[in-house]
Design a protein around this motif. Structure first.
Motif, PDB file in Angstrom:
ATOM      1  N   GLN A  19       0.783  -1.224   0.000  1.00 60.11           N
ATOM      2  CA  GLN A  19       0.000   0.000   0.000  1.00 60.11           C
ATOM      3  C   GLN A  19       0.822   1.285   0.000  1.00 60.11           C
ATOM      4  O   GLN A  19       0.374   2.290  -0.538  1.00 60.11           O
ATOM      5  N   VAL A  20       1.989   1.265   0.601  1.00 60.31           N
ATOM      6  CA  VAL A  20       2.769   2.501   0.728  1.00 60.31           C
ATOM      7  C   VAL A  20       3.854   2.588  -0.351  1.00 60.31           C
ATOM      8  O   VAL A  20       3.986   3.617  -1.022  1.00 60.31           O
ATOM      9  N   PRO A  22       4.166   1.474  -3.421  1.00 61.80           N
ATOM     10  CA  PRO A  22       3.803   1.859  -4.791  1.00 61.80           C
ATOM     11  C   PRO A  22       3.551   3.365  -4.984  1.00 61.80           C
ATOM     12  O   PRO A  22       3.668   3.869  -6.093  1.00 61.80           O
ATOM     13  N   VAL A  23       3.235   4.071  -3.893  1.00 64.30           N
ATOM     14  CA  VAL A  23       2.927   5.496  -4.043  1.00 64.30           C
ATOM     15  C   VAL A  23       4.068   6.406  -3.610  1.00 64.30           C
ATOM     16  O   VAL A  23       3.955   7.630  -3.725  1.00 64.30           O
ATOM     17  N   GLN A  25       7.172   8.321  -4.288  1.00 59.67           N
ATOM     18  CA  GLN A  25       7.804   8.813  -5.510  1.00 59.67           C
ATOM     19  C   GLN A  25       9.302   9.046  -5.347  1.00 59.67           C
ATOM     20  O   GLN A  25      10.067   8.907  -6.295  1.00 59.67           O
TER      21      GLN A  25
END
Length: 159
Positions: A19-20, A22-23, A25
């Motif tokens: 959940q964390v 992949p986001v 950047q």
């Protein structure tokens, strides 16, 4: 007790990965997150293994220090023999009390370090190198015991 400590640590690592990560950047942030996930997975293994590891290691190092104490006394190394003897008077700890078992283990290892630091002074006296071999054999056994806590997790790159 459910969830177990292992299950909690594994699910936290998995949630971070799913959940964390992949986001995230920022490359540095993602690398730090992957390292944290790897450490959580290490802890998940360690929680279950640590009490047995410490119990086995404390028994092993105590036997080694007993033998080292006897040999040091034979060699006339009274200061080192006294150091080993002092730690051998430590009362046994409950092997399920990980904090106490770890504290005892650290006490034993400080004495091992003290004996290792005296190796140059001991080398000419200890022939054949009985104390040296005792310590080498012990440290190899310790590494073997620790292997299960590190290899499955730390085989993958941390970032």
């Amino acid at each position: 007790m459910r969830p177990t400590s292992t299950e909690l640590l594994e699910s936290i690592a998995q949630a971070l990965e799913d959940q964390v990560l992949p986001v995230v950047q920022d490359k540095w942030g993602a690398s730090t997150l992957r390292s944290a996930m790897q450490l959580l997975r290490h802890l998940a293994l360690r929680v279950a293994l640590e009490p047995r590891f410490l119990a086995a290691d404390n028994d092993d190092v105590r036997r080694v220090l007993t033998l080292a104490h006897e040999r040091l006394a034979q060699l006339g190394e009274s200061d080192l023999a006294a150091t080993a003897a002092a730690v051998l008077t430590s009362p046994p700890v409950d092997p399920l009390d990980v904090v106490a078992a770890d504290a005892l283990n650290e006490t034993y290892l400080r004495v091992i370090d003290t004996i290792v630091a005296a190796r140059d002074r001991l080398r000419p006296l200890d022939a054949p190198p009985t104390i040296h071999q005792l310590l080498v054999d012990y440290l190899q056994r310790r590494l073997g015991r620790e292997r299960g806590m590190f290899l499955p997790v730390f085989l993958s790159p941390p970032f």
